[in-house]
Design a protein around this motif. Structure first.
Motif: not given
Ligand code: CMC
Length: 389
Positions: A49-56, A60-68
């Motif tokens: 959800v934090a990613y969603l708020l920041v990036y809109g 995706t699974p790879p984006q989430l892994s990188a973000w985490e």
């Protein structure tokens, strides 16, 4: 004075265009970037959800892994910030420590002060989301006179936070997964709420050219107030003051007579049941399965039952808000009341940062500078000191 509209509390003034969150207060709807809050709470984690708020967009699974992974890298805080927290009086409110520590990042990460490309907002955003739980846990342990527990890399965000808070002695603290999930849900529910008092403060401070640390630190100050983030702490005080279920009618009569406000009730925007309160009420039952029922719950349920049928509250469209049940959960999980607002500030950081970036990248925005309606003395001449009296 020209044409000035008087709008205290900015009830009717839109100060920005925003695509972060949408609220329909009459229908009791809250969406983040178009997604209903209940669906997000059911299917996602706070970091998604934090990613969603920041990036809109949801990652995706790879984006989430990188973000985490990036958030994990930035969890540690500078050694001198740890000393700063240590230097506070033992009974300092953790929100004061949080506010000071976040504002100090402005000095530890000088690149955040530049307003050009070097500003590196992506880095500052990751740092702040990553470090908030560490700052919060250190502030809490300092208040309790306990040694600091450092973050570890292979434990997810929310669980890591709970471990840093509640580790005792040599033994690892392994929170029940149901408590971790409940905290994750609570974090999602608190992540943004469009132009509330603290977000407006973040935007106002950003409007004079400030970076994320100074702006978010000011937002923490706004959130500290009992009419905003401090309300769940006030709800528990109120429930204790009422003491027993049979004294609820007498307390409500006092509220109606103007003696006090029913804390955790009413909202500037929601004129219907706050959708977050509905989810929190369900989460409370999950948490109480693990911790045992908070004895104040029956007073809260009775207050809600009577207030929702009472003409005073019906006429003013006062319903339970996000704070009505959250304090009960936090208390059952072992948090001291002083930590409740901190538990609001950690997840709201994602929303503040999304709104901060929207503010500083919006070419329509200007430095915030409202009008006033002057009620003072008409112009007059200064009388020298020896002629006054
Ligand atoms: N208990 C009793 N009466 C209330 C309450 C309440 N909690 N809230 C509003 N009223 C009455 C108020 O007295 C007024 O009555 P009248 O028209 O007779 O003067 C009417 O309702 C409208 O109140 P208001 O102060 O103009 O409403 P507002 O939109 O400015 O205030 C509020 C919103 C949240 C500050 C207010 O409802 C309140 O003080 N609630 C208690 C504190 C609380 O729970 N705060 C958490 C808000 S949600 C978390 C967040 O977003 O930070």
């Amino acid at each position: 004075q020209g044409l000035v509209s008087f709008d205290p509390g900015m009830f009717n003034t839109a100060v920005c265009h925003s695509s972060v969150a949408y609220i329909d207060g009459d229908a009791g709807i809250l969406d983040y970037r178009g997604y209903p809050i209940d669906e997000l709470a059911e299917h996602c984690t706070y970091l998604e959800v934090a990613y969603l708020l920041v990036y809109g967009e949801l990652p995706t699974p790879p984006q989430l892994s990188a973000w985490e992974a990036e958030i994990t890298i930035h969890r540690f805080i500078p050694e001198n910030v740890k000393k700063l927290i240590d230097a506070f009086p033992y009974d300092a409110h953790p929100m004061s420590k949080l506010m000071s520590a976040v504002s100090s990042f402005h000095t530890f990460y000088p690149e955040s002060r530049e307003s050009d490309e070097q500003h590196r907002p992506e880095l500052q955003i990751r740092r702040l989301i990553a470090k908030m739980p560490t700052l919060a846990a250190f502030s809490y342990r300092h208040s309790e006179g306990l040694p600091f527990v450092y973050p570890v890399d292979d434990v997810p965000y929310v669980e890591n936070f709970l471990r840093m808070l509640f580790k005792m002695g040599e033994r690892e603290y392994r929170p029940d997964p149901r408590l971790v999930r409940a905290m994750d849900v609570l974090f999602m529910l608190h992540a943004d709420h469009e132009q509330n008092c603290s977000t407006t403060t973040v935007r106002t401070v950003a409007s004079s050219g400030n970076g994320p640390y100074t702006s978010v630190s000011a937002g923490i100050g706004a959130l500290f107030g009992p009419l905003h983030g401090g309300a769940n702490e006030a709800v528990l005080r109120m429930l204790r003051e009422i003491g027993t279920k049979d004294r609820v009618p007498e307390f409500i009569a006092g509220v109606k007579a103007g003696g006090a406000r029913l804390m955790g009730f009413g909202h500037r925007v929601y004129k219907n049941y706050d959708p977050r309160a509905r989810i929190i009420k369900n989460t409370a039952h999950d948490v109480f399965e693990v911790t045992g029922v908070n004895p104040l719950l029956e007073i809260a349920l009775e207050l809600e039952r009577i207030a929702l049928e009472d003409e005073y509250f019906v006429k003013r469209r006062l319903y339970p808000n996000v704070d009505f049940y959250s304090g009960l959960i936090y208390e059952a999980m072992g948090f001291s009341p002083q930590m409740f607002t901190v538990l609001f500030a950690i997840p709201r950081t994602a929303g503040w940062l999304a709104q901060w970036r929207e503010q500083v990248t919006d070419s329509e925005q200007k430095i915030v500078r409202p009008k006033q309606i002057y009620t003072g003395h008409p112009r007059r001449a200064v009388v020298p000191l020896d002629q006054r009296g």
